[in-house]
Design an enzyme around this catalytic site. Structure first.
Site, PDB file in Angstrom:
ATOM      1  N   GLU A 167      -7.256   0.507   6.119  1.00 32.05           N
ATOM      2  CA  GLU A 167      -7.145  -0.148   4.608  1.00 32.05           C
ATOM      3  C   GLU A 167      -8.177   0.167   3.885  1.00 32.05           C
ATOM      4  OE1 GLU A 167      -6.036  -4.418   2.635  1.00 32.05           O
ATOM      5  OE2 GLU A 167      -6.372  -4.365   5.078  1.00 32.05           O
ATOM      6  N   LEU A 168      -8.329   0.767   2.636  1.00 34.14           N
ATOM      7  CA  LEU A 168      -9.430   1.316   1.957  1.00 34.14           C
ATOM      8  C   LEU A 168      -9.832   0.330   0.914  1.00 34.14           C
ATOM      9  CD1 LEU A 168      -8.150   5.155   1.507  1.00 34.14           C
ATOM     10  CD2 LEU A 168      -9.682   4.127   3.301  1.00 34.14           C
TER      11      LEU A 168
ATOM     12  N   GLY B 289       0.670  -1.147  -0.013  1.00 29.32           N
ATOM     13  CA  GLY B 289       0.034   0.141  -0.143  1.00 29.32           C
ATOM     14  C   GLY B 289       0.734   1.439  -0.082  1.00 29.32           C
ATOM     15  N   LYS B 290       2.043   1.187  -0.478  1.00 28.04           N
ATOM     16  CA  LYS B 290       2.954   2.442  -0.681  1.00 28.04           C
ATOM     17  C   LYS B 290       2.259   3.638  -1.141  1.00 28.04           C
ATOM     18  CE  LYS B 290       6.453   0.828  -2.554  1.00 28.04           C
ATOM     19  NZ  LYS B 290       5.757  -0.608  -2.778  1.00 28.04           N
TER      20      LYS B 290
ATOM     21  N   GLY C 121       9.187   5.099  -3.295  1.00 28.99           N
ATOM     22  CA  GLY C 121      10.116   4.244  -3.946  1.00 28.99           C
ATOM     23  C   GLY C 121       9.297   3.164  -4.763  1.00 28.99           C
TER      24      GLY C 121
ATOM     25  N   GLY D 224       8.691  -1.259  -4.265  1.00 34.98           N
ATOM     26  CA  GLY D 224       9.019  -2.492  -3.564  1.00 34.98           C
ATOM     27  C   GLY D 224       9.734  -2.248  -2.389  1.00 34.98           C
TER      28      GLY D 224
ATOM     29  N   LYS E 204       7.442  10.007  -7.875  1.00 37.57           N
ATOM     30  CA  LYS E 204       8.171   8.752  -7.912  1.00 37.57           C
ATOM     31  C   LYS E 204       9.186   8.647  -9.063  1.00 37.57           C
ATOM     32  CE  LYS E 204       6.596   3.893  -7.907  1.00 37.57           C
ATOM     33  NZ  LYS E 204       5.569   3.049  -7.407  1.00 37.57           N
TER      34      LYS E 204
END
Length: 204
Positions: free
Chosen positions: A183-184, A14-15, A98, A100, A32
């Site tokens: 958590e959505l 979930g980044k 980032g 991973g 990113k």
């Protein structure tokens, strides 16, 4: 003007959602550096769609294959080096996501994301999610950052807290700031705004 890096204990924790929530909470921009895979549905597009004031800073590298950046770059006949990842001149506070985890490789010569984090000298938020094995993955990530003397801004749990896991984290890192983002299951500007509000409340 403090910028932050967001990394995860692995993939699918979930980044990007957390990055969107932090952008909304801090009224920050988003960057990113590397995006790989389906270039029609970028993580930056997700952040743009569900935040209200976030400016998207273009990625340095777009790769066509959904795999580790070092291999995706090889297939695209690109050689990535540290010089490709100089920090832009940010106009305001920025969240940097980032890909991973911290040891994801960027080339075949050993360059990994953790090397960039060390180069940038920015505090890092680590995103975790409770699953079987997540304690090991979380502690490995935190210790890797600590070994490089990289500042850990905090641990963000994506989903419900787990007291048994958090006891272990605190036993190793007594001063670790642990916060939670729900958590959505459905994404909207409203759900991201609500999650941002809940996250800010935990900092009080």
């Amino acid at each position: 003007m403090q910028h932050f890096v967001v990394t995860g204990i692995g993939t699918e924790v979930g980044k990007t959602v957390v990055s969107a929530v932090l952008c909304e909470a801090l009224k920050a921009n988003y960057w990113k550096p590397v995006q790989a895979g389906d270039l029609h549905t970028l993580d930056s597009d997700f952040v743009r769609s569900f935040t209200s004031e976030t400016e998207i800073i273009p990625s340095n590298v777009l790769l066509n294959y959904a795999m580790s950046p070092h291999e995706a770059a090889r297939l695209d006949e690109i050689e990535l080096t540290e010089d490709d990842f100089d920090l832009p001149r940010f106009s305001k506070q920025t969240i940097i996501e980032g890909a991973g985890g911290v040891m994801v490789p960027l080339n075949d010569e050993g360059l990994c994301y953790i090397d960039l984090f060390q180069l940038w000298e920015l505090p890092v938020y680590v995103v975790t999610k409770h699953y079987l094995g997540s304690i090991n993955h979380t502690l490995l990530t935190l210790n890797a950052l600590l070994s490089r003397e990289i500042e850990i801004a905090g641990l963000i749990v994506n989903g419900e807290r787990n007291e048994a896991s958090e006891r272990i984290y605190y036993s190793h890192f007594p001063d670790l700031a642990i916060t939670t983002i729900p958590e959505l299951n459905e994404f909207s500007k409203e759900s991201i705004q609500q999650a941002a509000k809940l996250w800010i409340e935990q900092l009080a």
